[in-house]
Structures are given as C-alpha cells and as structure tokens.
Scaffold this motif. Structure first.
Motif, PDB file in Angstrom:
ATOM      1  N   ALA A  26       0.828  -1.204   0.000  1.00 21.46           N
ATOM      2  CA  ALA A  26       0.000   0.000   0.000  1.00 21.46           C
ATOM      3  C   ALA A  26       0.866   1.259   0.000  1.00 21.46           C
ATOM      4  CB  ALA A  26      -0.934  -0.016   1.205  1.00 21.46           C
ATOM      5  N   VAL A  27       1.861   1.299   0.856  1.00 17.77           N
ATOM      6  CA  VAL A  27       2.730   2.480   0.969  1.00 17.77           C
ATOM      7  C   VAL A  27       3.507   2.709  -0.326  1.00 17.77           C
ATOM      8  CG1 VAL A  27       4.759   3.414   2.161  1.00 17.77           C
ATOM      9  CG2 VAL A  27       2.886   2.376   3.481  1.00 17.77           C
ATOM     10  N   ALA A  28       4.005   1.653  -0.929  1.00 17.88           N
ATOM     11  CA  ALA A  28       4.834   1.781  -2.134  1.00 17.88           C
ATOM     12  C   ALA A  28       4.028   1.993  -3.406  1.00 17.88           C
ATOM     13  CB  ALA A  28       5.702   0.524  -2.295  1.00 17.88           C
ATOM     14  N   ASP A  29       2.762   1.514  -3.421  1.00 19.86           N
ATOM     15  CA  ASP A  29       2.082   1.390  -4.708  1.00 19.86           C
ATOM     16  C   ASP A  29       0.638   1.882  -4.728  1.00 19.86           C
ATOM     17  OD1 ASP A  29       2.546   0.668  -7.369  1.00 19.86           O
ATOM     18  OD2 ASP A  29       1.905  -1.407  -7.084  1.00 19.86           O
ATOM     19  N   ALA A  30       0.219   2.644  -3.699  1.00 21.25           N
ATOM     20  CA  ALA A  30      -1.160   3.141  -3.661  1.00 21.25           C
ATOM     21  C   ALA A  30      -1.228   4.406  -2.811  1.00 21.25           C
ATOM     22  CB  ALA A  30      -2.089   2.075  -3.087  1.00 21.25           C
ATOM     23  N   GLU A  33      -6.028   7.185   0.399  1.00 23.67           N
ATOM     24  CA  GLU A  33      -7.473   7.320   0.167  1.00 23.67           C
ATOM     25  C   GLU A  33      -8.025   6.245  -0.771  1.00 23.67           C
ATOM     26  OE1 GLU A  33      -5.220  10.297  -2.371  1.00 23.67           O
ATOM     27  OE2 GLU A  33      -5.243   9.813  -0.240  1.00 23.67           O
ATOM     28  N   ASP A  34      -7.157   5.543  -1.482  1.00 22.12           N
ATOM     29  CA  ASP A  34      -7.593   4.464  -2.372  1.00 22.12           C
ATOM     30  C   ASP A  34      -7.728   3.131  -1.655  1.00 22.12           C
ATOM     31  OD1 ASP A  34      -7.567   6.250  -4.496  1.00 22.12           O
ATOM     32  OD2 ASP A  34      -5.566   5.639  -5.173  1.00 22.12           O
ATOM     33  N   VAL A  35      -7.143   3.016  -0.444  1.00 23.14           N
ATOM     34  CA  VAL A  35      -7.050   1.691   0.170  1.00 23.14           C
ATOM     35  C   VAL A  35      -7.571   1.612   1.606  1.00 23.14           C
ATOM     36  CG1 VAL A  35      -5.102   1.106  -1.314  1.00 23.14           C
ATOM     37  CG2 VAL A  35      -4.673   2.003   0.965  1.00 23.14           C
ATOM     38  N   MET A  36      -8.040   2.749   2.167  1.00 23.58           N
ATOM     39  CA  MET A  36      -8.468   2.728   3.560  1.00 23.58           C
ATOM     40  C   MET A  36      -9.414   3.882   3.852  1.00 23.58           C
ATOM     41  SD  MET A  36      -5.016   4.118   5.454  1.00 23.58           S
ATOM     42  CE  MET A  36      -5.769   4.339   7.040  1.00 23.58           C
ATOM     43  N   PRO A  37     -10.162   3.779   4.935  1.00 25.30           N
ATOM     44  CA  PRO A  37     -11.022   4.899   5.337  1.00 25.30           C
ATOM     45  C   PRO A  37     -10.160   6.128   5.655  1.00 25.30           C
ATOM     46  CG  PRO A  37     -11.633   2.893   6.503  1.00 25.30           C
ATOM     47  CD  PRO A  37     -10.349   2.608   5.787  1.00 25.30           C
ATOM     48  N   PRO A  38     -10.750   7.316   5.540  1.00 24.45           N
ATOM     49  CA  PRO A  38      -9.993   8.548   5.783  1.00 24.45           C
ATOM     50  C   PRO A  38      -9.441   8.635   7.212  1.00 24.45           C
ATOM     51  CG  PRO A  38     -12.135   9.039   4.814  1.00 24.45           C
ATOM     52  CD  PRO A  38     -12.131   7.589   5.145  1.00 24.45           C
ATOM     53  N   VAL A  81       2.350 -10.004  -2.614  1.00 24.89           N
ATOM     54  CA  VAL A  81       1.138  -9.308  -2.186  1.00 24.89           C
ATOM     55  C   VAL A  81       1.004  -8.058  -3.045  1.00 24.89           C
ATOM     56  CG1 VAL A  81       0.016  -8.081  -0.290  1.00 24.89           C
ATOM     57  CG2 VAL A  81       1.254 -10.215   0.159  1.00 24.89           C
ATOM     58  N   VAL A  82      -0.137  -7.945  -3.758  1.00 22.51           N
ATOM     59  CA  VAL A  82      -0.341  -6.834  -4.691  1.00 22.51           C
ATOM     60  C   VAL A  82      -1.583  -6.005  -4.374  1.00 22.51           C
ATOM     61  CG1 VAL A  82       0.915  -7.977  -6.568  1.00 22.51           C
ATOM     62  CG2 VAL A  82      -1.575  -8.267  -6.372  1.00 22.51           C
TER      63      VAL A  82
END
Length: 171
Positions: A26-30, A33-38, A81-82
């Motif tokens: 997530a940190v490297a590739d997203a 706001e695209d992967v978790m609640p605000p 893991v992607v």
C-alpha cells in the motif's frame, strides 16, 4: 488459486507477516485514500495512517462471523502481495455479502482484478452466500469491466455516477 497472464492469483487470510507485506504494498504502490477509510492529518502515508491501516485489518481478522462481520484478504499474484479484497455482511438480503478490492498501481491492467473477483465469488459461496454486491463509480472502467466479465448485473445512478453491481456467488 486462479491462473492469469500474470501468474497465479490467490486470496490469503491476513497473519502478521502478510499484513506487513500488505502495508508495504500500500505504501509503495497506492494512495491512502484508495485503500483505507480517511484519517485526519497531512496527506500521504503518515505514521498515523500506517497504524490505522494495520488496526483496520487486524479488527477484521475474526472474519465474517466475528464482531465486524467482515473478512479481509491479501491478494497474492505471482507470489507477491499486490492488493487486498474483502467480504462483509451488511444487513442486505439474506445470503448476500458485499465485496471491495484494491490493487497497487503496478498490478493493474494485468487481469488480476477479474481473477480476484472470481476468487471472492468462490469464497462467498463457501461462506454460504448466494449473491455478492459491490459498488464503484462510473469512471472506474477497469472495475466495471471486471464486474461485467464476472457476470454482474450493473445499475448506474446517473446523478451521482455510482454503479451498483450484483453477482452470483459461485463455487
């Protein structure tokens, strides 16, 4: 496990090591706001956002029968893991689960999303669901294409741009 052009795709329940890998992806590739609640605070992957990401996933470890009635999975493609997928009970129709997923930018456009959706539908069927619902926005063409490939009935709210999908859980 589902085979795609990019290799095998599987859903893996989150243990501590897999959760660490998911956070790293997530940190490297997203974007957060695209992967978790605000989470309040400055933009980016702050320590508070990283902690919130891990806490959110840990709270769902008990699965569909746990207090959150939700299970999250790491998406593993080609041994890495992607991204993440989830299933949740949301008080909809009996036998219905909700799903959502995200993939890191480098995993998009490789057929992984469709493979993940098929794996989610199989997981839902194993959990006793007959249907799976999802929603996205009309601008998310990749998600809409994956939903269509998996046989979704789509309904678009033209005022809001939201697209609701209903799929048959398949084993």
């Amino acid at each position: 496990m589902v085979r795609t052009d990019s290799g095998d795709v599987e859903l893996r329940r989150l243990g501590e090591e897999t959760l660490r890998e998911l956070l790293a992806t997530a940190v490297a590739d997203a974007e957060p706001e695209d992967v978790m609640p605000p989470v309040a605070g400055p933009p980016g992957w702050t320590p508070a956002r990283r902690d919130a990401f891990v806490a959110w996933h840990r709270a769902r470890r008990p699965g569909l029968d746990g207090p959150r009635a939700e299970a999250t999975y790491a998406v593993v493609a080609g041994g890495e893991v992607v991204g993440s997928a989830r299933l949740a009970r949301r008080g909809g129709a009996p036998g219905e689960l909700e799903t959502g997923l995200w993939l890191g930018r480098s995993a998009r456009g490789l057929g992984i999303g469709t493979a993940v959706l098929r794996a989610v539908l199989a997981e839902a069927a194993r959990a006793g669901a007959r249907a799976v619902v999802a929603d996205t926005n009309s601008g998310n063409r990749a998600a809409i294409a994956a939903l269509r490939r998996c046989g979704a009935e789509l309904t678009t709210d033209h005022e809001t741009g939201r697209v609701a999908a209903r799929l048959r859980a398949t084993g």
